[in-house]
Design a protein around this motif. Structure first.
Motif, PDB file in Angstrom:
ATOM      1  N   GLN A  78      73.813 -31.128  -8.488  1.00 17.52           N
ATOM      2  CA  GLN A  78      74.172 -31.407  -9.760  1.00 17.52           C
ATOM      3  C   GLN A  78      75.114 -30.515 -10.258  1.00 17.52           C
ATOM      4  O   GLN A  78      75.456 -30.563 -11.512  1.00 17.52           O
ATOM      5  CB  GLN A  78      72.836 -31.081 -10.660  1.00 17.52           C
ATOM      6  N   LYS A  79      75.652 -29.558  -9.318  1.00 15.53           N
ATOM      7  CA  LYS A  79      76.577 -28.541  -9.756  1.00 15.53           C
ATOM      8  C   LYS A  79      76.253 -27.653 -10.846  1.00 15.53           C
ATOM      9  O   LYS A  79      77.204 -27.165 -11.632  1.00 15.53           O
ATOM     10  CB  LYS A  79      77.901 -29.236 -10.299  1.00 15.53           C
ATOM     11  N   LEU A  80      74.952 -27.275 -11.124  1.00 13.04           N
ATOM     12  CA  LEU A  80      74.293 -26.387 -11.940  1.00 13.04           C
ATOM     13  C   LEU A  80      74.647 -25.050 -11.521  1.00 13.04           C
ATOM     14  O   LEU A  80      74.978 -23.937 -12.216  1.00 13.04           O
ATOM     15  CB  LEU A  80      72.953 -26.690 -12.142  1.00 13.04           C
ATOM     16  N   SER A  81      74.281 -24.798 -10.244  1.00 13.94           N
ATOM     17  CA  SER A  81      74.845 -23.618  -9.407  1.00 13.94           C
ATOM     18  C   SER A  81      75.082 -23.948  -7.882  1.00 13.94           C
ATOM     19  O   SER A  81      74.665 -25.057  -7.467  1.00 13.94           O
ATOM     20  CB  SER A  81      73.633 -22.394  -9.462  1.00 13.94           C
ATOM     21  N   MET A  82      75.761 -23.085  -7.272  1.00 12.89           N
ATOM     22  CA  MET A  82      76.125 -23.344  -5.796  1.00 12.89           C
ATOM     23  C   MET A  82      75.469 -22.257  -5.122  1.00 12.89           C
ATOM     24  O   MET A  82      75.623 -20.914  -5.329  1.00 12.89           O
ATOM     25  CB  MET A  82      77.544 -23.117  -5.588  1.00 12.89           C
ATOM     26  N   THR A  83      74.567 -22.562  -4.095  1.00  9.36           N
ATOM     27  CA  THR A  83      73.743 -21.780  -3.305  1.00  9.36           C
ATOM     28  C   THR A  83      74.570 -21.489  -2.000  1.00  9.36           C
ATOM     29  O   THR A  83      75.099 -22.462  -1.298  1.00  9.36           O
ATOM     30  CB  THR A  83      72.592 -22.401  -2.940  1.00  9.36           C
ATOM     31  N   HIS A  84      74.626 -20.327  -1.603  1.00  7.80           N
ATOM     32  CA  HIS A  84      75.456 -19.755  -0.332  1.00  7.80           C
ATOM     33  C   HIS A  84      74.397 -19.132   0.581  1.00  7.80           C
ATOM     34  O   HIS A  84      73.790 -18.331   0.146  1.00  7.80           O
ATOM     35  CB  HIS A  84      76.593 -18.940  -0.479  1.00  7.80           C
ATOM     36  N   LEU A  85      74.212 -19.858   1.885  1.00  6.55           N
ATOM     37  CA  LEU A  85      73.306 -19.271   2.863  1.00  6.55           C
ATOM     38  C   LEU A  85      74.193 -18.095   3.518  1.00  6.55           C
ATOM     39  O   LEU A  85      75.282 -18.386   4.055  1.00  6.55           O
ATOM     40  CB  LEU A  85      72.914 -20.289   3.851  1.00  6.55           C
ATOM     41  N   VAL A  86      73.562 -16.983   3.865  1.00  7.00           N
ATOM     42  CA  VAL A  86      74.209 -15.921   4.637  1.00  7.00           C
ATOM     43  C   VAL A  86      73.422 -15.788   5.752  1.00  7.00           C
ATOM     44  O   VAL A  86      72.449 -15.575   6.027  1.00  7.00           O
ATOM     45  CB  VAL A  86      74.182 -14.667   3.899  1.00  7.00           C
ATOM     46  N   LEU A  87      74.314 -16.429   6.856  1.00  7.16           N
ATOM     47  CA  LEU A  87      73.726 -16.443   8.264  1.00  7.16           C
ATOM     48  C   LEU A  87      74.447 -15.190   9.247  1.00  7.16           C
ATOM     49  O   LEU A  87      75.382 -14.734   8.982  1.00  7.16           O
ATOM     50  CB  LEU A  87      74.140 -17.654   8.949  1.00  7.16           C
ATOM     51  N   SER A  88      73.490 -14.831  10.326  1.00  4.91           N
ATOM     52  CA  SER A  88      74.043 -13.804  11.136  1.00  4.91           C
ATOM     53  C   SER A  88      75.162 -14.337  12.178  1.00  4.91           C
ATOM     54  O   SER A  88      74.876 -15.373  12.588  1.00  4.91           O
ATOM     55  CB  SER A  88      72.879 -13.372  12.171  1.00  4.91           C
TER      56      SER A  88
END
Length: 192
Positions: free
Chosen positions: A50-60
């Motif tokens: 919905q473009k309310l917030s953008m989640t970024h995963l931090v991977l090893s």
């Protein structure tokens, strides 16, 4: 990686995410941050769609394990004028990013919001990330956004637990300043 394989990998990594912090022996019992874990597992995908917030995963970079995540959005921020140490130079600096609302006696600005910042405390993590490094990755993404669209402020809210100010101390050590408390949430800001 094919899209279906990537999707399956991400879902598995998210399923195994744990926000339960286990302090050293002889100290406080394990603490779970339900908000951080519930957001990632049940809300992040929908918020991003919905473009309310953008989640970024931090991977090893070593084995692609999920080390943590952060969610960003843009929101207006209202900072009480009493918070701002009103020297002439400070007024000029804040005027670049905020406007003064005389009726409410607040400075109002569009700002980057760190809506979530969560470290993975799963026992399966072989190469954990420090909170400082996770926040550095988050701030680097905000600076990328800043280079594209401008802006000069970032804020967040964090829970202040009774007799435990570690989270507030963590953010203060990393350049954030408390400007308000609302519903047991400490609101903190940093000029970038």
């Amino acid at each position: 990686m094919l899209e279906s394989e990537a999707s399956s990998f991400v879902k598995g990594a998210i399923k195994n995410f744990s926000s339960t912090y286990k302090p050293a022996l002889g100290t406080n019992p394990a603490q779970k941050n339900d908000d951080v874990e519930t957001f990632l597992k049940k809300k992040a995908e929908n918020f991003s769609r919905q473009k309310l917030s953008m989640t970024h995963l931090v991977l090893s970079s070593i084995n692609q394990e999920l080390l943590g995540y952060f969610s960003l959005t843009i929101k207006p921020i209202s900072i009480p004028a009493k918070f701002v140490d009103i020297s002439k130079s400070t007024k000029r600096k804040w005027a670049k990013f905020a406007s003064y609302d005389k009726d409410r006696d607040v400075y109002v600005a569009s700002s980057y919001l760190i809506a979530q910042l969560g470290k993975n405390y799963s026992n399966e993590i072989q190469h954990p990330i420090s909170g400082e490094n996770l926040l550095d990755v988050c701030m680097a993404k905000i600076k990328e956004c800043q280079d594209v669209v401008g802006g000069g402020m970032v804020f967040l809210e964090c829970e202040k637990r009774e007799n435990d100010a570690k989270l507030v101390d963590f953010y203060q050590k990393n350049g954030f300043v408390e400007y308000n408390v609302r519903n047991n949430l400490v609101q903190m800001v940093q000029r970038i």
